[in-house]
Write an enzyme that holds these catalytic residues in place. Structure first.
Site, PDB file in Angstrom:
ATOM      1  N   TYR A   1       1.696  17.740   1.382  1.00  0.00           N
ATOM      2  CA  TYR A   1       2.138  16.468   1.959  1.00  0.00           C
ATOM      3  C   TYR A   1       3.663  16.360   1.920  1.00  0.00           C
ATOM      4  O   TYR A   1       4.297  15.953   2.899  1.00  0.00           O
ATOM      5  CB  TYR A   1       1.538  15.299   1.184  1.00  0.00           C
ATOM      6  CG  TYR A   1       0.173  14.860   1.644  1.00  0.00           C
ATOM      7  CD1 TYR A   1      -0.018  14.308   2.905  1.00  0.00           C
ATOM      8  CD2 TYR A   1      -0.940  14.985   0.816  1.00  0.00           C
ATOM      9  CE1 TYR A   1      -1.271  13.881   3.328  1.00  0.00           C
ATOM     10  CE2 TYR A   1      -2.200  14.566   1.220  1.00  0.00           C
ATOM     11  CZ  TYR A   1      -2.358  14.019   2.481  1.00  0.00           C
ATOM     12  OH  TYR A   1      -3.599  13.601   2.899  1.00  0.00           O
TER      13      TYR A   1
ATOM     14  N   ARG B   1      -7.109  -6.272   4.516  1.00  0.00           N
ATOM     15  CA  ARG B   1      -6.070  -5.536   5.244  1.00  0.00           C
ATOM     16  C   ARG B   1      -5.440  -6.373   6.354  1.00  0.00           C
ATOM     17  O   ARG B   1      -4.377  -5.999   6.881  1.00  0.00           O
ATOM     18  CB  ARG B   1      -6.658  -4.246   5.824  1.00  0.00           C
ATOM     19  CG  ARG B   1      -6.856  -3.128   4.802  1.00  0.00           C
ATOM     20  CD  ARG B   1      -5.558  -2.696   4.116  1.00  0.00           C
ATOM     21  NE  ARG B   1      -4.524  -2.348   5.041  1.00  0.00           N
ATOM     22  CZ  ARG B   1      -4.388  -1.146   5.608  1.00  0.00           C
ATOM     23  NH1 ARG B   1      -5.230  -0.179   5.315  1.00  0.00           N
ATOM     24  NH2 ARG B   1      -3.402  -0.923   6.446  1.00  0.00           N
TER      25      ARG B   1
ATOM     26  N   ARG C   1     -12.322   1.047   4.764  1.00  0.00           N
ATOM     27  CA  ARG C   1     -12.333   0.310   6.025  1.00  0.00           C
ATOM     28  C   ARG C   1     -13.718   0.072   6.607  1.00  0.00           C
ATOM     29  O   ARG C   1     -13.873  -0.746   7.512  1.00  0.00           O
ATOM     30  CB  ARG C   1     -11.463   1.042   7.054  1.00  0.00           C
ATOM     31  CG  ARG C   1      -9.969   0.853   6.830  1.00  0.00           C
ATOM     32  CD  ARG C   1      -9.167   1.692   7.806  1.00  0.00           C
ATOM     33  NE  ARG C   1      -9.250   3.107   7.478  1.00  0.00           N
ATOM     34  CZ  ARG C   1      -8.769   4.077   8.249  1.00  0.00           C
ATOM     35  NH1 ARG C   1      -8.222   3.771   9.407  1.00  0.00           N
ATOM     36  NH2 ARG C   1      -8.864   5.337   7.885  1.00  0.00           N
TER      37      ARG C   1
ATOM     38  N   ASP D   1      -4.128   5.674  -4.270  1.00  0.00           N
ATOM     39  CA  ASP D   1      -3.837   6.696  -3.269  1.00  0.00           C
ATOM     40  C   ASP D   1      -3.247   7.923  -3.942  1.00  0.00           C
ATOM     41  O   ASP D   1      -2.475   7.805  -4.899  1.00  0.00           O
ATOM     42  CB  ASP D   1      -2.872   6.186  -2.198  1.00  0.00           C
ATOM     43  CG  ASP D   1      -2.802   7.134  -1.013  1.00  0.00           C
ATOM     44  OD1 ASP D   1      -1.926   8.022  -1.026  1.00  0.00           O
ATOM     45  OD2 ASP D   1      -3.628   7.018  -0.097  1.00  0.00           O
TER      46      ASP D   1
ATOM     47  N   ARG E   1     -14.271   7.620  -0.981  1.00  0.00           N
ATOM     48  CA  ARG E   1     -13.857   6.512  -0.111  1.00  0.00           C
ATOM     49  C   ARG E   1     -14.938   5.442  -0.014  1.00  0.00           C
ATOM     50  O   ARG E   1     -15.130   4.841   1.049  1.00  0.00           O
ATOM     51  CB  ARG E   1     -13.470   6.999   1.291  1.00  0.00           C
ATOM     52  CG  ARG E   1     -12.243   7.901   1.305  1.00  0.00           C
ATOM     53  CD  ARG E   1     -11.591   7.933   2.697  1.00  0.00           C
ATOM     54  NE  ARG E   1     -10.621   9.015   2.773  1.00  0.00           N
ATOM     55  CZ  ARG E   1     -10.714  10.065   3.576  1.00  0.00           C
ATOM     56  NH1 ARG E   1     -11.744  10.176   4.386  1.00  0.00           N
ATOM     57  NH2 ARG E   1      -9.787  10.990   3.575  1.00  0.00           N
TER      58      ARG E   1
END
Length: 348
Positions: free
Chosen positions: A156, A43, A34, A79, A30
């Site tokens: 998931y 974003r 963010r 992703d 990552r």
């Protein structure tokens, strides 16, 4: 596509092959995300899926940490869940909650309705982004492609999103093993095709994320996960270096190595030297600093990094990383300082 000769001798790719390096290579899971102001600015105007599905934007986000942090590899911004929709499992991201599967898989009939697909067509934006990133990086920095492992993707799809106990997943595993293996085998086929297409497009290494595999004990991993993950690594073969990572997987690292991976990732819950002993000296290791140390004072951060390096003992095959991804509230200055510190302290 073949890795350029100059890139092949990069610090990161040499470490993947357990060859000597001048300094320990560093990259971060990552590392695009963010915690970076430039990512947050994007974003404001685009959703996560729009960033993933728009090659110009995915390229920009991939390159953001390479410009600002002294990392030895880039990882494609994408992703894990992107292959789900073309299989027949639509999903979206809910603000503050993460991924949400529209129609979770709950029965053998649901599994039978799924299908394989041609990734170069259904996920064409991914391969366009790879081509653009490679042009920008040139022969300076290797690019890592990635995908999720069958157990994690199936979890998931069954749970409908994140889970704390994987009760629905295990109910299907234990209650209808034949259906579970059909589903996991389908994911193995899809992920193999997807990663091979990424390699064809030009990535220099690939990482298989089995993020939730720590929910399994050794016996269940051997029965329900290992055969399907092994298929992926067998399909890739020796085309590019491979990394195999799972969270909370310290107790099954020795079994994960049987599934495959030139390098195995360890999280922070196990000392790095103990993890390497379980993995075996014939494999590299990636890790394994606690990501939350990046939130604290520099002296504590550097002490943690120093311990990881000490336990690695300058053995060929160590790639410095976190034990999981960078947290959103992490100060970017701490990430920059950590990369510099690792390079300085590990100079041979």
């Amino acid at each position: 596509m073949m890795t350029a000769p100059g890139l092949r001798e990069s610090r990161f790719l040499r470490a993947c092959r357990r060859e000597s390096v001048d300094r320990t290579p560093v990259w971060f899971m990552r590392q695009a995300g963010r915690y970076m102001a430039e990512y947050r600015a994007l974003r404001q105007n685009y959703t996560l899926l729009q960033l993933c599905r728009t090659p110009d934007l995915a390229t920009e986000v991939t390159l953001q940490p390479v410009r600002r942090i002294d990392v030895d590899a880039a990882i494609l911004f994408s992703d894990l869940l992107l292959p789900l929709e073309p299989m027949g499992i639509p999903f979206d991201f809910i603000k503050g909650e993460g991924p949400a599967i529209e129609r979770p898989i709950r029965s053998a009939a649901d599994i039978d309705a799924l299908h394989v697909f041609e990734p170069r067509e259904a996920l064409a934006f991914t391969f366009s982004a790879i081509a653009q990133v490679k042009r920008e990086l040139g022969d300076r920095t290797p690019l890592i492609g990635f995908a999720g492992a069958p157990f994690t993707l199936a979890s998931y799809a069954i749970e409908g999103g994140h889970s704390n106990n994987f009760a629905l997943t295990k109910s299907l595993m234990y209650g209808d093993p034949a259906a579970w293996h059909r589903l996991a085998n389908l994911f193995a086929t899809v992920v193999s095709d997807y990663l091979e297409a990424q390699i064809d497009a030009g990535v220099d290494a690939v990482q298989v994320f089995d993020s939730w595999v720590g929910a399994l004990n050794e016996a269940d991993y051997r029965e329900f996960a290992l055969p399907h993950t092994r298929r992926i690594f067998q399909a890739i073969g020796r085309r590019v270096p491979t990394i195999h990572f799972g969270v909370s997987s310290g107790s099954i690292l020795h079994v994960m190595r049987e599934a495959g991976g030139d390098v195995l990732g360890a999280d922070w819950r196990i000392p790095l030297d103990q993890a390497w002993e379980r993995i075996g000296s014939d494999r590299g290791i990636q890790g394994n600093l606690d990501p939350t140390l990046l939130l604290g004072p520099r002296d504590r951060l550097f002490a943690g990094a120093r311990e990881v390096l000490t336990r690695a003992a300058a053995r060929p095959g160590h790639i410095f990383n976190l034990g999981h991804g960078i947290l959103p509230m992490t100060p970017v200055e701490n990430v920059q300082a950590l990369a510099r510190y690792v390079h300085e302290q590990s100079a041979r």
